[in-house]
Scaffold this active site. Structure first.
Site, PDB file in Angstrom:
ATOM      1  N   ASN A   7       1.006  -1.134  -0.190  1.00  0.00           N
ATOM      2  CA  ASN A   7       0.081  -0.109  -0.074  1.00  0.00           C
ATOM      3  C   ASN A   7       1.019   1.281  -0.094  1.00  0.00           C
ATOM      4  O   ASN A   7       1.444   1.556   1.152  1.00  0.00           O
ATOM      5  CB  ASN A   7      -1.071  -0.148   1.292  1.00  0.00           C
ATOM      6  CG  ASN A   7      -1.799   1.167   1.250  1.00  0.00           C
ATOM      7  OD1 ASN A   7      -1.864   2.272   0.565  1.00  0.00           O
ATOM      8  ND2 ASN A   7      -2.637   1.100   2.391  1.00  0.00           N
ATOM      9  N   ARG A  90      -2.522  -2.080  -3.328  1.00  0.00           N
ATOM     10  CA  ARG A  90      -3.828  -1.304  -3.310  1.00  0.00           C
ATOM     11  C   ARG A  90      -3.582  -0.048  -4.276  1.00  0.00           C
ATOM     12  O   ARG A  90      -2.651   0.491  -4.238  1.00  0.00           O
ATOM     13  CB  ARG A  90      -3.760  -0.729  -1.750  1.00  0.00           C
ATOM     14  CG  ARG A  90      -5.037   0.380  -1.623  1.00  0.00           C
ATOM     15  CD  ARG A  90      -4.776   0.644  -0.491  1.00  0.00           C
ATOM     16  NE  ARG A  90      -5.969   1.597  -0.240  1.00  0.00           N
ATOM     17  CZ  ARG A  90      -5.769   2.950   0.527  1.00  0.00           C
ATOM     18  NH1 ARG A  90      -4.374   3.516   0.753  1.00  0.00           N
ATOM     19  NH2 ARG A  90      -6.835   3.757   0.503  1.00  0.00           N
ATOM     20  N   HIS A 179     -12.757   3.167   0.213  1.00  0.00           N
ATOM     21  CA  HIS A 179     -12.870   2.279   1.302  1.00  0.00           C
ATOM     22  C   HIS A 179     -13.537   0.777   0.584  1.00  0.00           C
ATOM     23  O   HIS A 179     -13.984   0.021   1.473  1.00  0.00           O
ATOM     24  CB  HIS A 179     -13.344   2.345   2.447  1.00  0.00           C
ATOM     25  CG  HIS A 179     -12.920   3.733   3.151  1.00  0.00           C
ATOM     26  ND1 HIS A 179     -13.617   4.628   3.917  1.00  0.00           N
ATOM     27  CD2 HIS A 179     -11.510   3.745   3.616  1.00  0.00           C
ATOM     28  CE1 HIS A 179     -12.673   5.257   4.587  1.00  0.00           C
ATOM     29  NE2 HIS A 179     -11.517   5.212   4.325  1.00  0.00           N
ATOM     30  N   HIS A 207     -17.858   2.239   7.953  1.00  0.00           N
ATOM     31  CA  HIS A 207     -16.410   2.058   7.983  1.00  0.00           C
ATOM     32  C   HIS A 207     -15.879   3.515   8.757  1.00  0.00           C
ATOM     33  O   HIS A 207     -15.891   4.484   8.376  1.00  0.00           O
ATOM     34  CB  HIS A 207     -15.905   1.784   6.791  1.00  0.00           C
ATOM     35  CG  HIS A 207     -14.365   1.763   6.938  1.00  0.00           C
ATOM     36  ND1 HIS A 207     -13.408   0.812   6.617  1.00  0.00           N
ATOM     37  CD2 HIS A 207     -13.500   2.761   7.064  1.00  0.00           C
ATOM     38  CE1 HIS A 207     -12.089   1.110   6.749  1.00  0.00           C
ATOM     39  NE2 HIS A 207     -12.117   2.604   6.980  1.00  0.00           N
ATOM     40  N   LEU A 208     -15.638   3.172  10.135  1.00  0.00           N
ATOM     41  CA  LEU A 208     -15.546   4.628  10.878  1.00  0.00           C
ATOM     42  C   LEU A 208     -13.886   4.799  11.332  1.00  0.00           C
ATOM     43  O   LEU A 208     -13.657   3.969  12.256  1.00  0.00           O
ATOM     44  CB  LEU A 208     -16.477   5.028  12.131  1.00  0.00           C
ATOM     45  CG  LEU A 208     -17.949   4.822  11.522  1.00  0.00           C
ATOM     46  CD1 LEU A 208     -18.868   4.599  13.027  1.00  0.00           C
ATOM     47  CD2 LEU A 208     -18.416   5.655  10.754  1.00  0.00           C
ATOM     48  N   GLY A 209     -13.183   5.412  10.843  1.00  0.00           N
ATOM     49  CA  GLY A 209     -11.902   5.572  11.175  1.00  0.00           C
ATOM     50  C   GLY A 209     -11.415   6.812  11.245  1.00  0.00           C
ATOM     51  O   GLY A 209     -12.049   7.870  11.457  1.00  0.00           O
ATOM     52  N   GLY A 211     -10.540   8.222   8.295  1.00  0.00           N
ATOM     53  CA  GLY A 211     -11.311   8.531   7.125  1.00  0.00           C
ATOM     54  C   GLY A 211     -12.593   7.663   7.251  1.00  0.00           C
ATOM     55  O   GLY A 211     -12.488   6.618   7.840  1.00  0.00           O
ATOM     56  N   ARG A 240     -11.222  15.605   7.973  1.00  0.00           N
ATOM     57  CA  ARG A 240     -12.161  16.113   6.876  1.00  0.00           C
ATOM     58  C   ARG A 240     -13.518  16.493   7.116  1.00  0.00           C
ATOM     59  O   ARG A 240     -13.946  15.617   8.081  1.00  0.00           O
ATOM     60  CB  ARG A 240     -12.402  14.967   5.658  1.00  0.00           C
ATOM     61  CG  ARG A 240     -10.979  14.574   4.947  1.00  0.00           C
ATOM     62  CD  ARG A 240     -11.162  13.631   4.071  1.00  0.00           C
ATOM     63  NE  ARG A 240      -9.974  12.905   3.624  1.00  0.00           N
ATOM     64  CZ  ARG A 240      -9.677  11.446   3.571  1.00  0.00           C
ATOM     65  NH1 ARG A 240     -10.775  10.684   4.142  1.00  0.00           N
ATOM     66  NH2 ARG A 240      -8.607  10.986   3.228  1.00  0.00           N
ATOM     67  N   PHE A 283     -10.048  10.170  17.862  1.00  0.00           N
ATOM     68  CA  PHE A 283     -11.328  10.142  18.694  1.00  0.00           C
ATOM     69  C   PHE A 283     -11.001   9.795  20.118  1.00  0.00           C
ATOM     70  O   PHE A 283     -11.736  10.440  20.909  1.00  0.00           O
ATOM     71  CB  PHE A 283     -12.078   8.710  18.239  1.00  0.00           C
ATOM     72  CG  PHE A 283     -13.623   8.863  18.564  1.00  0.00           C
ATOM     73  CD1 PHE A 283     -14.260   9.711  18.283  1.00  0.00           C
ATOM     74  CD2 PHE A 283     -13.681   7.952  19.764  1.00  0.00           C
ATOM     75  CE1 PHE A 283     -15.637   9.789  18.925  1.00  0.00           C
ATOM     76  CE2 PHE A 283     -14.999   8.098  20.514  1.00  0.00           C
ATOM     77  CZ  PHE A 283     -16.093   9.091  19.976  1.00  0.00           C
ATOM     78  N   GLU A 333     -14.798  -0.159  15.566  1.00  0.00           N
ATOM     79  CA  GLU A 333     -14.586  -1.300  16.119  1.00  0.00           C
ATOM     80  C   GLU A 333     -14.122  -1.041  17.685  1.00  0.00           C
ATOM     81  O   GLU A 333     -14.589  -1.940  18.604  1.00  0.00           O
ATOM     82  CB  GLU A 333     -13.341  -1.843  15.625  1.00  0.00           C
ATOM     83  CG  GLU A 333     -13.474  -2.659  14.365  1.00  0.00           C
ATOM     84  CD  GLU A 333     -12.014  -3.168  13.441  1.00  0.00           C
ATOM     85  OE1 GLU A 333     -11.248  -3.308  14.244  1.00  0.00           O
ATOM     86  OE2 GLU A 333     -11.937  -2.993  12.251  1.00  0.00           O
ATOM     87  N   ASN A 334     -13.857  -0.032  18.064  1.00  0.00           N
ATOM     88  CA  ASN A 334     -13.509   0.296  19.484  1.00  0.00           C
ATOM     89  C   ASN A 334     -14.049   1.173  20.368  1.00  0.00           C
ATOM     90  O   ASN A 334     -13.993   1.067  21.604  1.00  0.00           O
ATOM     91  CB  ASN A 334     -11.628   0.779  19.329  1.00  0.00           C
ATOM     92  CG  ASN A 334     -10.872  -0.201  18.653  1.00  0.00           C
ATOM     93  OD1 ASN A 334     -10.797  -1.359  19.406  1.00  0.00           O
ATOM     94  ND2 ASN A 334     -10.219   0.135  17.669  1.00  0.00           N
ATOM     95  N   GLU A 383      -8.135  -4.857   5.674  1.00  0.00           N
ATOM     96  CA  GLU A 383      -8.079  -4.756   4.001  1.00  0.00           C
ATOM     97  C   GLU A 383      -6.752  -5.386   3.439  1.00  0.00           C
ATOM     98  O   GLU A 383      -6.943  -5.748   2.295  1.00  0.00           O
ATOM     99  CB  GLU A 383      -7.679  -3.122   3.871  1.00  0.00           C
ATOM    100  CG  GLU A 383      -9.159  -2.513   4.140  1.00  0.00           C
ATOM    101  CD  GLU A 383      -9.035  -0.863   4.338  1.00  0.00           C
ATOM    102  OE1 GLU A 383      -8.641  -0.406   5.233  1.00  0.00           O
ATOM    103  OE2 GLU A 383      -9.157  -0.331   3.196  1.00  0.00           O
TER     104      GLU A 383
HETATM  105  P1  AMP Z   1      -8.314   3.956  11.686  1.00  0.00           P
HETATM  106  O1  AMP Z   1      -8.317   4.890  10.442  1.00  0.00           O
HETATM  107  O2  AMP Z   1      -9.363   2.798  11.207  1.00  0.00           O
HETATM  108  O3  AMP Z   1      -6.922   3.302  12.010  1.00  0.00           O
HETATM  109  O4  AMP Z   1      -9.114   4.679  12.865  1.00  0.00           O
HETATM  110  C1  AMP Z   1      -8.276   5.591  13.470  1.00  0.00           C
HETATM  111  C2  AMP Z   1      -9.253   6.170  14.418  1.00  0.00           C
HETATM  112  O5  AMP Z   1      -9.778   5.213  15.415  1.00  0.00           O
HETATM  113  C3  AMP Z   1      -8.707   7.228  15.489  1.00  0.00           C
HETATM  114  O6  AMP Z   1      -9.918   8.265  15.374  1.00  0.00           O
HETATM  115  C4  AMP Z   1      -8.733   6.581  16.811  1.00  0.00           C
HETATM  116  O7  AMP Z   1      -8.751   7.527  17.999  1.00  0.00           O
HETATM  117  C5  AMP Z   1      -9.959   5.606  16.795  1.00  0.00           C
HETATM  118  N1  AMP Z   1      -9.558   4.618  17.768  1.00  0.00           N
HETATM  119  C6  AMP Z   1      -8.571   3.799  17.772  1.00  0.00           C
HETATM  120  N2  AMP Z   1      -8.712   2.955  19.038  1.00  0.00           N
HETATM  121  C7  AMP Z   1      -9.678   3.391  19.689  1.00  0.00           C
HETATM  122  C8  AMP Z   1     -10.031   3.062  20.885  1.00  0.00           C
HETATM  123  N3  AMP Z   1      -9.713   2.103  21.806  1.00  0.00           N
HETATM  124  N4  AMP Z   1     -11.155   3.876  21.515  1.00  0.00           N
HETATM  125  C9  AMP Z   1     -11.959   4.865  20.851  1.00  0.00           C
HETATM  126  N5  AMP Z   1     -11.487   5.151  19.585  1.00  0.00           N
HETATM  127  C10 AMP Z   1     -10.490   4.552  18.781  1.00  0.00           C
END
Ligand code: AMP
Length: 396
Positions: A7, A90, A179, A207-209, A211, A240, A283, A333-334, A383
């Site tokens: 990637n 990717r 994504h 899909h909440l990350g 991005g 964003r 987050f 997920e978290n 992914e």
């Molecule tokens: P990603 O782009 O999928 O790696 O997701 C990143 C986001 O996931 C960031 O905003 C992190 O703060 C959030 N994140 C990762 N671990 C946790 C957790 N244990 N609790 C809350 N948010 C999390």
């Protein structure tokens, strides 16, 4: 067989070597600061991370260092490059040209180049990765797996914007979505996990990350998604803005004396959770700040969750019902609080949250109560594994 998943970003590169038979990750890591100074992170399965600072003027040196690390006498995961059977790349934007993954040949490279305009930061970097791997591993099959491909099944009523049609005809300005590898992987897994009928299933994937994007998947095919021509559209993200009134751009440009590049920088890098909280795009930081009474952080979380719930509601209409709503990626997920708040808006669907299940982490799990009319679950995304599987399917 062993698949190297690559990637490639503009100044970084992530990689994983995966045994596709066992789906075990043999080694993984990343190269950072390519073209600046250079840092290789390498981790063989079951071993500690190794970090090496070394000059990487271009992606060629970076990829060479990855291959050297993988075949190193002492810590390598394999003895020689002959043990790499295929490389899965990717690629961010496949435009309208690619509705699925493909074996890379000269024609594919040309077609990806033609999509560079649509993803000027990402596609050129992806192409560099492809060309360098071809040079360093001649004869090894290479495959391209596109972020946009899964969304190519969207009908015109979803992908056309309310703009002069000539912009679509001349420049292919339309919704593409991103994504896709994750949405495809997670929606399929949701159907398997819940024992739904693949030919008669309605799934919404959140899909909440850093991005974030949401998609509506009908019988395994994407019918709508929140990201657009670029990943800027949709829900509020780490930095964003997601959806805004487009006229805000002119208004702020005049007030702040910014040109288009300046405005795009604000929308891509200084908005979203970062902008709303004026604190952090991460987050976890916002959750901690909100707990200690920071109002901006609290508002940022509320804006995020309410926005997600509104898209989910729209997609229930698009799908004419829903069997399952799945959360994935870092926040999905978290962050139990986000899931709780979003599900709190969805009582009208007959959903109630199983609070104990929602408190668990790191596993595939149903977080709605058994009597809920719609299942809500968490499915960790992967992914790299999805790219590996796509690559194997093409090689075979
Ligand atoms: P990603 O782009 O999928 O790696 O997701 C990143 C986001 O996931 C960031 O905003 C992190 O703060 C959030 N994140 C990762 N671990 C946790 C957790 N244990 N609790 C809350 N948010 C999390």
């Amino acid at each position: 067989m062993n698949v190297l998943v690559i990637n490639c970003g503009s100044s970084s590169l992530k990689y994983q070597l995966i045994n596709s038979d066992t789906e075990e990750v043999l080694a993984k890591g990343l190269c950072e600061r390519i073209g600046i100074d250079g840092r290789l992170v390498y981790q063989k399965a079951g071993c500690d991370k190794e970090v090496t600072e070394a000059a990487m003027p271009t992606h060629k040196e970076a990829i060479q260092m990855v291959l050297d690390a993988l075949t190193n006498d002492k810590t390598g995961a394999i003895e020689s490059l002959k043990e790499i059977d295929a490389v899965g790349h990717r690629v961010v934007h496949g435009g309208e040209k690619f509705a699925s993954s493909v074996v890379i040949d000269d024609e594919v490279i040309k077609a990806v180049e033609e999509c560079n305009d649509l993803a000027p930061l990402h596609n050129p970097a992806n192409l560099i990765g492809i060309n360098v791997c071809k040079e360093l591993m001649p004869g090894v099959p290479m495959e391209a797996v596109f972020d946009t491909a899964f969304h190519q099944t969207m009908p015109a009523k979803d992908y056309l914007y309310g703009l002069p049609i000539e912009y679509y005809e001349k420049y292919k300005v339309r919704r593409y979505g991103f994504h896709g590898t994750s949405h495809s992987f997670v929606s399929k897994r949701t159907v398997e996990f819940l024992g739904l009928d693949p030919e008669n299933s309605k799934v919404i994937v959140c899909h909440l990350g850093n991005g974030s994007s949401i998609s509506a998947v009908l019988n395994g095919k994407c019918i709508d998604t929140t990201m657009g021509l670029t990943p800027l559209e949709g829900v509020v993200m780490g930095t964003r803005s997601g959806n805004i009134d487009p006229a805000i751009m002119e208004f702020i440009a005049k007030k702040e004396n910014l040109d288009i590049a300046g405005i795009m920088n604000v929308l891509n890098k200084k908005s979203g959770l970062q902008g709303l909280s004026n604190l952090s795009s991460d987050f976890r930081d916002l959750e901690n700040a909100a707990k200690s009474g920071n109002k901006n952080a609290e508002n940022a979380i509320e804006v995020l969750c309410y926005g997600i719930a509104k898209f989910v509601g729209g997609y229930v209409a698009a799908l004419n019902g829903v069997d399952a709503i799945t959360f994935t990626a870092g926040i999905g997920e978290n962050a139990a609080t986000v899931r709780e708040k979003v599900v709190g808006y969805l009582g009208y669907l007959g959903i109630t949250l199983d609070e104990e299940a929602n408190g668990k982490r790191g596993e595939e799990i149903v977080i709605s109560t058994p009597d809920s009319k719609v299942k809500v679950c968490v499915i960790p995304t992967n992914e790299e594994l999805a790219i590996c599987r796509e690559t194997v399917a093409l090689v075979k």
